[in-house]
Enzyme design. Structure first.
Site, PDB file in Angstrom:
ATOM      1  N   ASP A  18      -1.855  17.566  -9.948  1.00  0.00           N
ATOM      2  CA  ASP A  18      -0.633  16.733 -10.402  1.00  0.00           C
ATOM      3  C   ASP A  18      -0.145  17.589 -11.720  1.00  0.00           C
ATOM      4  OD1 ASP A  18      -2.247  15.602 -12.379  1.00  0.00           O
ATOM      5  OD2 ASP A  18      -2.555  13.817 -11.151  1.00  0.00           O
ATOM      6  N   ALA A  19       0.846  16.803 -12.343  1.00  0.00           N
ATOM      7  CA  ALA A  19       1.638  17.169 -13.326  1.00  0.00           C
ATOM      8  C   ALA A  19       0.817  17.151 -14.889  1.00  0.00           C
ATOM      9  CB  ALA A  19       2.682  16.346 -13.771  1.00  0.00           C
TER      10      ALA A  19
END
Length: 139
Positions: A18-19
């Site tokens: 994810d980010a």
């Protein structure tokens, strides 16, 4: 690692995270799938050939995931697969993902039931005898 466990190496790529650089939960499912597929391949069975030659495919019937600690971008992982049950038309595996560093720290584990299906109808069918016996003998 138990003697009857197959181990496959995986590196975490940016696309798996994810980010925040933490492995997205769905990526663990892909890692587990790769280890089971590579074990079959190491035994000489390609899934596309089983579909063509035997008319069967394997599909996940159920999976119970336990997320323990996060894997992160660029981690090197071990993905283990161990057969715990072999029935006429299904197999049950226990699998773990561990970080290669940190003394093999456990990150995620699962128990997965895989069903054998007719490739065209997607109906449950028996695993061919020769294949079931090899899986029982070698997994």
């Amino acid at each position: 690692m138990k003697a009857d466990t197959f181990r496959w190496p995986v590196r975490v790529y940016y696309e798996d995270t994810d980010a925040g650089g933490v492995v997205y939960h769905g990526a663990y499912v892909r890692f587990f799938e790769r280890a089971r597929t590579e074990r079959l391949r190491a035994m000489g069975f390609e899934q596309d050939e089983l579909r063509t030659r035997e008319g069967i495919v394997f599909a996940v019937k159920s999976m119970n995931l336990d997320f323990i600690k996060p894997a992160r971008f660029n981690d090197l992982l071990w993905v283990d697969a161990r057969l715990v049950e072999a029935k006429r038309a299904s197999l049950v595996f226990e699998q773990e993902i561990r970080r290669q560093a940190d003394a093999g720290e456990l990150l995620c584990k699962t128990q997965v039931r895989v069903a054998c299906l007719e490739a065209d109808a997607f109906k449950a069918t028996a695993i061919p005898d020769y294949l079931l016996q090899r899986i029982k003998d070698e997994f």
